[in-house]
Write an enzyme that holds these catalytic residues in place. Structure first.
Site, short mmCIF file in Angstrom:
data_model
loop_
_atom_site.label_atom_id
_atom_site.label_comp_id
_atom_site.label_asym_id
_atom_site.label_seq_id
_atom_site.Cartn_x
_atom_site.Cartn_y
_atom_site.Cartn_z
N ASP A 159 0.11 -0.21 -7.79
CA ASP A 159 0.14 -0.01 -6.35
C ASP A 159 -0.34 1.43 -6.10
O ASP A 159 -0.38 2.27 -7.01
CB ASP A 159 1.54 -0.25 -5.76
CG ASP A 159 1.45 -0.50 -4.25
OD1 ASP A 159 0.39 -0.20 -3.65
OD2 ASP A 159 2.43 -1.00 -3.66
C1 BGC Z 1 1.03 -1.02 -0.49
C2 BGC Z 1 0.18 -2.13 -1.06
C3 BGC Z 1 -1.24 -1.97 -0.59
C4 BGC Z 1 -1.74 -0.59 -0.98
C5 BGC Z 1 -3.16 -0.33 -0.57
C6 BGC Z 1 0.43 0.36 -0.70
O1 BGC Z 1 1.08 1.30 0.05
O2 BGC Z 1 2.32 -1.08 -1.04
O3 BGC Z 1 0.69 -3.38 -0.68
O4 BGC Z 1 -2.04 -2.98 -1.11
O5 BGC Z 1 -0.93 0.39 -0.37
O6 BGC Z 1 -3.27 -0.13 0.78
#
Ligand code: BGC
Length: 838
Positions: A765
């Site tokens: 993530d």
């Molecule tokens: C989120 C993810 C997301 C990623 C990219 C993170 O803060 O938890 O779900 O895909 O950001 O935007």
């Protein structure tokens, strides 16, 4: 210079129109009618509506954060009703609310600017943790209702939540606010009947609503994307019959949820989350401990009535086939019914709940008096439990009661499966040992939910002996240390190039040059890219990764110079112009600037999709996204999100399907199939695993037993992977039993790859290895994940990536923490994915 796929025209395209029409059909299937005493659908003579509430004009299309999709427009409830021919008799009250909201937004922006001044770009993360929320609604006065027909009023309660912070058990959030209650009291006193519409992404307290006899209908509209208002209008007037059913248990009291007192910040501890309720999540808890819910899992009404009867239950090989005849017994409205199958497993060595969902099916739209026979399949294997003592999945001997019905509290036993020996389905190793002692709840049969007719049902049920089934035991072989690859492309790459490939392209560092959820340089508003640094030398192109799950998240528009170079910070960015607020240099718009547009469809939130219990509809929602990914050349959709709705307060529950792992897995599989039927387009199921809260999500340690983790929190991922082969998996921010999931070899290699056979790409993530700190000043008990250990664990790609990640991987190689072979393995999986997408 990256090729540009966006449109030069700002005109609404035929694709946008077509996909909105498709989304409307899907959305209507996910609304859940909770109560209806003949008020819905509205009678034809209703023309001017007495409609109040926060969601009328400020309709919430979905939650906030990376799960928010930037659609061209949002059809509000007010607009939808106007387009359907209604007049809104309450516009003055709605105007007043608009003014209050404008004022509140001003105040919020002042506080935001102050935070930015004080914390620099950490202010963005401040905004995530302290998101703007509309203020409470104004009170309804006598003046507001003067002249309105007093037969019927409608009240729309809206809520929003999002990434980075959890909801609160307080008025205006989980609870109704004082003003909302006062307003509803006023409407109940002044009007004959009231309809309540819930424009919410998750559970709220419905005690008050259920206590008022004047409230004759409650419709869980949910949050339906950019066509929200039109869909609600269609359902209110009866053009469409609502056919959704709940995918989470709505409790009488918040305190009825097993994690009520300890969830997130409630007990003051955001570092450690102890899953003491074990496998008893959602209906598994309510049913096993005899707690009456307000609305049970699987519940939902229709404008018409159905009759259903089990025609046959048969066993073929390892699968049960349950045939259920469903008839629309009403005489006015067409509608769809959902039949659900639950199984009560025998108590044995493993802890087991009262029942688990094991199958479901939805009818087509049945006209009055029309029937359909549904076939529901239940695989015997899926009834196994995880036995920690013997490290295996096992069907324990005893009786398995097959229950069929229309919601979790309305079923009848239709068959009893008899098993006189234990059958081991899969022999594995325990991989996720607890890092502390926790006392998990244990089943107590005397507390199980019971009902009068069960004894009779049990004695007349068909008995099926499954003892002689020849179910093969799968024995997992775990992989060893990889050997260095000596031939092919990865053999040619230097260590530095391998490390470069395994780190996303935001080289300025996450939280510095890149903004959360919008770090792509190739496709404005996409969440990130893999590296472009190896294109020239090796022809290894970058991949574009963009968020979901409520559609494809891109910037609505952007600007290039005449050479096609994207000029950052011009156009309507995915972050709503936050770069400018951050004081990043905003370039002048050159005279020869070219505008580009990339409007995507905001589809219903995942919970609403799941509430349809219609895997074909969900596959179509995925198909909409896949089509738009092709148009804008996005390689991987960072969705579906499939964490379990463990507690109603999780700020991202709206991005997830359900409290039930089987249903979550089946919904995710359908979504994945829909996207991946488009050649070269992939999905990334997330957040693997146990990311069930948002407060302090990067530094939170989830402690749970291996049985609980495997049966409840991993099961859905396993189903999605086995059924639909998503091309990638995103790890979560949290730790699991003391180890960051991003660094867990046991989770990412032993379970995901060796046990489940996943051969795709794993990515972190955003900012898991550092930089994405919500609250850098906070003294955290647990730190960030480690870049080199991501590679060791088989976490191939660190996103959005920083030079520091590359350096740390190289350092890990130099000091022997990781081997070149391990790094090659990760790089190879990225290259394979790029080739697959070509
Ligand atoms: C989120 C993810 C997301 C990623 C990219 C993170 O803060 O938890 O779900 O895909 O950001 O935007």
């Amino acid at each position: 210079m990256p090729k540009i796929y966006a449109s030069r025209s700002n005109e609404i395209s035929s694709r946008e129109k077509r996909n909105m029409d498709r989304a409307k059909k899907i959305a209507a299937k996910g609304m859940v009618l909770l109560k209806n005493e003949g008020l819905l659908p509205l009678t034809k003579d209703k023309k001017t509506l007495a409609i109040f509430g926060s969601g009328v004009r400020r309709t919430v299309k979905g939650g906030t954060g990376s799960g928010d999709v930037n659609s061209r427009t949002v059809c509000t409830i007010e607009q939808g009703l106007q387009e359907a021919g209604f007049e809104i008799g309450t516009s003055e009250w709605l105007d007043l609310y608009d003014q209050l909201c404008a004022q509140a937004l001003n105040e919020y922006m002042e506080a935001f600017m102050k935070a930015i001044k004080e914390k620099g770009q950490g202010g963005v993360l401040y905004a995530l943790e302290n998101p703007y929320r509309d203020p409470d609604v104004p009170s309804i006065t006598d003046e507001d209702i003067k002249g309105l027909d007093k037969k019927l009023a409608i009240y729309v309660i809206a809520r929003t939540s999002g990434e980075g912070s959890d909801r609160r058990v307080k008025p205006g959030d989980y609870e109704l606010s004082e003003v909302e209650i006062k307003n509803l009291d006023k409407l109940c006193d002044s009007f004959e009947k009231v309809i309540v519409v819930l424009n919410v992404g998750g559970v709220i307290d419905t005690k008050y609503l259920r206590s008022k006899s004047e409230i004759g209908a409650i419709l869980l509209m949910s949050q339906l994307g950019n066509i929200s208002g039109n869909v609600l209008a269609d359902v209110l007037v009866g053009n469409v019959t609502p056919s959704g059913k709940l995918t989470a248990t709505w409790a009488e009291n918040y305190s009825d949820y097993p994690s009520a007192e300890t969830f997130g910040r409630i007990n003051g501890d955001v570092a450690d989350e102890y899953y003491t309720e074990g496998i008893f999540v959602g209906y598994r808890w309510f049913d096993s401990f005899g707690i009456k819910p307000a609305y049970p899992f699987g519940y939902g009404l229709s404008y018409t009535k159905f009759d259903s009867s089990v025609q046959d239950v048969s066993l073929k090989d390892e699968q049960l086939l349950i045939c259920v005849k469903v008839t629309n017994t009403g005489d006015k409205y067409a509608g769809q019914e959902i039949i659900q199958t639950y199984v009560s497993q025998p108590q044995g060595v493993c802890n087991k709940p009262y029942q688990i969902l094991a199958g479901f099916a939805k009818t087509k739209e049945l006209r009055p008096k029309e029937s359909e026979t549904l076939s529901i399949k239940v695989r015997i294997r899926d009834l196994a439990s995880y036995d920690v003592k013997n490290a295996c999945w096992v069907l324990e001997k005893g009786e398995y009661l097959l229950r069929v019905g229309t919601h979790s509290r309305n079923t009848a036993i239709c068959a009893v499966l008899e098993l006189d020996r234990n059958i081991v389905i899969e022999k594995c190793q325990n991989k996720l040992a607890l890092d502390c002692d926790i006392k998990e709840v244990v089943a107590d049969k005397s507390k199980f939910y019971s009902y009068e007719s069960q004894v009779k049902e049990y004695s007349s049920a068909k008995r099926i002996n499954i003892s002689n089934l020849e179910i093969k035991t799968d024995i997992v072989e775990y992989s060893n240390n990889p050997a260095e690859i000596k031939t092919g492309l990865v053999a040619q790459l230097s260590n530095e190039e391998l490390a470069t490939l395994c780190v996303g392209s935001a080289r300025g560092g996450f939280g510095q040059q890149s903004v959360i959820g919008a770090a792509s340089t190739a496709c404005p508003g996409a969440a990130g890219d893999t590296t472009s640094l190896l294109i020239e030398k090796y022809g290894i192109r970058n991949m574009v990764l963009a968020d979901g799950p409520a559609g494809l998240r891109l910037s609505k528009s952007f600007v290039t110079d005449s050479q096609g170079n994207i000029i950052p910070s011009l156009g309507e960015s995915a972050m709503g112009g936050i770069e400018q607020l951050l004081g990043m240099p905003v370039p002048q718009r050159p005279e020869d600037a070219i505008d580009y547009y990339q409007y995507c469809t905001a589809i219903p939130i995942a919970t609403a999709l799941a509430q349809s219990w219609d895997v074909d509809a969900i596959e179509e929602a995925g198909d909409i996204v896949g089509e738009e990914m092709e148009e804008f050349s996005v390689d991987v959709w960072l969705a579906p999100g499939m964490n379990i709705q463990r507690n109603p307060l999780c700020g991202r529950n709206f991005e997830y399907y359900s409290e039930d792992p089987f249903l979550s897995g089946m919904c995710a599989a359908a979504d994945v199939r829909g996207v991946q039927k488009h050649k070269g387009r992939g999905t990334c199921i997330k957040h693997f695993a146990m990311n069930n809260l948002e407060d302090n999500r990067s530094h939170n340690n989830s402690h749970a037993s291996e049985q609980t983790i495997r049966e409840i929190y991993l099961k859905g991922f396993e189903i999605a992977i086995k059924e639909a082969k998503p091309v990638s998996v995103m790890t979560s921010y949290n730790l699991l039993n003391g180890i960051h999931t991003a660094n867990s070899y046991d989770l990412l290699t032993s379970i995901l790859r060796d046990e489940w056979g996943f051969d795709g790409l794993v990515m972190t993530d955003w900012g898991t290895t550092g930089g994405g700190d919500m609250n850098p000043a906070m003294d955290n008990k647990y730190g960030f994940s480690d870049s080199a250990l991501c590679i060791k664990a088989g976490n191939d790609l660190i996103m959005p990536g920083s030079q520091e990640d590359v350096d740390l991987i190289l350092e890990g190689l130099n000091n022997g923490v990781i081997s070149r072979a391990e790094l090659q393995k990760c790089a190879l999986r990225i290259i394979n994915q790029i080739w697959l997408n070509n």
